[in-house]
Design a protein around this motif. Structure first.
Motif, PDB file in Angstrom:
ATOM      1  N   HIS A   1      -1.511   7.347   1.496  1.00 38.78           N
ATOM      2  CA  HIS A   1      -0.798   6.775   0.355  1.00 38.78           C
ATOM      3  C   HIS A   1       0.633   6.395   0.742  1.00 38.78           C
ATOM      4  CE1 HIS A   1      -3.963   7.312  -2.548  1.00 38.78           C
ATOM      5  NE2 HIS A   1      -4.091   8.595  -2.231  1.00 38.78           N
TER       6      HIS A   1
ATOM      7  N   LEU B   1       0.553   3.038   2.613  1.00 37.37           N
ATOM      8  CA  LEU B   1       0.390   1.896   1.715  1.00 37.37           C
ATOM      9  C   LEU B   1       1.653   1.664   0.887  1.00 37.37           C
ATOM     10  CD1 LEU B   1      -3.284   2.502   0.506  1.00 37.37           C
ATOM     11  CD2 LEU B   1      -2.477   0.860   2.225  1.00 37.37           C
TER      12      LEU B   1
ATOM     13  N   LYS C   1       2.330  -2.880  -5.963  1.00 30.50           N
ATOM     14  CA  LYS C   1       1.252  -1.904  -5.757  1.00 30.50           C
ATOM     15  C   LYS C   1      -0.103  -2.437  -6.206  1.00 30.50           C
ATOM     16  CE  LYS C   1       4.553   0.737  -4.380  1.00 30.50           C
ATOM     17  NZ  LYS C   1       4.884   0.735  -2.951  1.00 30.50           N
TER      18      LYS C   1
ATOM     19  N   ALA D   1      -1.994  -3.689  -3.207  1.00 31.27           N
ATOM     20  CA  ALA D   1      -2.395  -2.754  -2.152  1.00 31.27           C
ATOM     21  C   ALA D   1      -3.908  -2.549  -2.203  1.00 31.27           C
ATOM     22  CB  ALA D   1      -1.683  -1.421  -2.327  1.00 31.27           C
TER      23      ALA D   1
END
Length: 324
Positions: free
Chosen positions: A202, A205, A212, A215
Motif C-alpha cells: 500500500h 502504491l 488514488k 491506482a
C-alpha cells in the motif's frame, strides 16, 4: 462391457476438472492472476504480444500496427519496478494513429534477466538502441521514456540521434531534483519501492499515485502473488537502484541531455512524490527546444493517471514537433 457416458455429463466433468486444475494452479502460484489481468489489459488496448532476440537478451514486447500505412512508430520505455503494462492506458488512447511498440526491458517483466549483467542507464540505453534497430530498421522512432525509462531514453536520443526522430521524457530520472523523502531514502541506501507485505504494498502504491482512484486494485489472492514476486525481485531491484540512484551514472542522462536536439516533450505531474517536478526545469535548461508540460492532479504515474492528457501532448509532439 464399457458403459457409455452421456455427453452432457462428460462435458460437465471435463469443465469441473479444468476448473479444479485452474484453482490448484492459482493456489500454487497466485501471481497467475496478475498475469491474467495484464493479458486482459493488453487485449483491451488492442495490443498483441511478441518476442525477439536482441543484444544477447530475449525481449518480450506488446505492439499494435497503425491504421495508416507509414505512420510513425512510437516506442515506450518503462520505469523502475515497472513493465510494459504501465503504458497500456496511453497505448489505448493512441490506438490506430501510430504503430506502438512497448517492451519489457531486459531484467524486467517477461524479458530475460541474466545474473550479473549490468542494468544501469548506459547498458540499458545501448540495448534499447539495438532493440529500435530490430523493430524499426532504417526508420527512426518516437521514443518515450517514463521514470528510469526516461533516463534511458535521454541517453539513447543523445547518443543515437539517427534512431530517434522525436523524444518524450515523462517524470524522468537522471537529474538532481529537489530533495524529497523518496530521494533521501535512495541516497541512504534504501529501496523506497520495496514490497515485502501488505503494508509496504500500500505504501508503494501511495507514493506512486496522487489520484488514488487510478491506482491498480490488487485484491487477495492476487496481492499474495504480487508480494511474493516483489520479494523474489528484491536483490535485483536493489542492484539496479545502486546503479541508477546512487552510482556515478545517476545524473548522466541529465548531463547528456544537452546533446538532444530532436523535437522534445518534457512532461511531469505537479504532485510527483518520486521524481520531484523540479526535474522538469533541470532537463529544460539543457534542452531549450523542448516544450514543457506540468500536469496538475497526478503523481509519478502520469501515463496511467492522466493518459488522455499525455496522449494529446504526444500527438502534438509527433504531428507538429511541439507539445500542446
Amino acid at each position: 462391457m464399457l458403459r457409455r457416458i452421456p455427453f452432457g455429463k462428460f462435458a460437465a466433468a471435463l469443465v469441473a476438472a479444468v476448473l479444479l486444475a485452474a484453482i490448484a494452479a492459482v493456489a500454487w502460484n497466485p501471481y497467475l492472476l496478475v498475469r491474467g489481468e495484464f493479458a486482459r489489459q493488453r487485449i483491451a488496448a488492442g495490443l498483441s504480444q511478441h518476442s525477439v532476440e536482441v543484444a544477447g537478451f530475449h525481449w518480450v514486447y506488446a505492439t499494435r500496427d497503425a491504421d495508416v500505412v507509414d505512420a510513425p512508430t512510437v516506442v515506450m520505455i518503462h520505469g523502475f519496478t515497472g513493465g510494459k503494462e504501465n503504458w497500456y492506458p496511453l497505448a489505448r488512447e493512441l490506438r490506430g494513429r501510430y504503430r506502438v511498440v512497448i517492451p519489457d526491458l531486459p531484467g524486467w517483466g517477461a524479458s530475460e534477466r541474466k545474473p550479473g549483467a549490468d542494468y544501469g542507464f548506459v547498458a540499458q540505453a545501448e540495448r534499447v538502441a539495438a532493440f529500435i534497430r530490430a523493430v524499426s530498421p532504417g526508420k527512426p522512432v518516437v521514443l518515450l521514456g517514463h521514470s528510469m525509462g526516461g533516463g534511458i531514453t535521454a541517453l539513447v536520443a543523445a547518443r543515437h540521434p539517427e534512431l530517434v526522430s522525436r523524444v518524450g521524457l515523462l517524470d524522468a530520472a537522471g537529474v538532481r531534483f529537489r530533495d524529497n523523502r523518496f530521494g533521501e531514502e535512495v541516497l541512504a541506501g534504501k529501496n523506497p519501492f520495496a514490497v515485502t507485505d501488505d503494508a509496504s504494498l500500500h505504501a508503494y502504491l501511495d507514493v506512486l499515485f496522487f489520484d488514488k482512484s487510478k491506482a491498480p486494485a490488487i485484491p487477495w489472492p492476487a496481492s499474495v502473488g504480487f508480494i511474493r514476486q516483489r520479494r523474489a525481485d528484491a536483490a535485483f531491484e536493489q542492484s539496479v537502484l545502486d546503479k541508477i540512484g546512487r552510482g556515478p551514472q545517476r545524473f548522466l542522462p541529465g548531463e547528456e541531455a544537452a546533446n538532444i536536439h530532436q523535437p522534445a516533450l518534457l512532461l511531469w505531474c505537479k504532485q510527483d512524490a518520486v521524481i520531484d517536478a523540479s526535474a522538469l526545469d533541470l532537463y529544460a535548461a539543457r534542452m531549450p527546444q523542448a516544450r514543457k508540460l506540468l500536469l496538475d492532479g497526478c503523481g509519478h504515474m502520469s501515463i496511467t493517471e492522466q493518459p488522455h492528457n499525455v496522449a494529446m501532448a504526444v500527438e502534438s509532439l509527433i504531428e507538429q514537433g511541439v507539445a500542446r
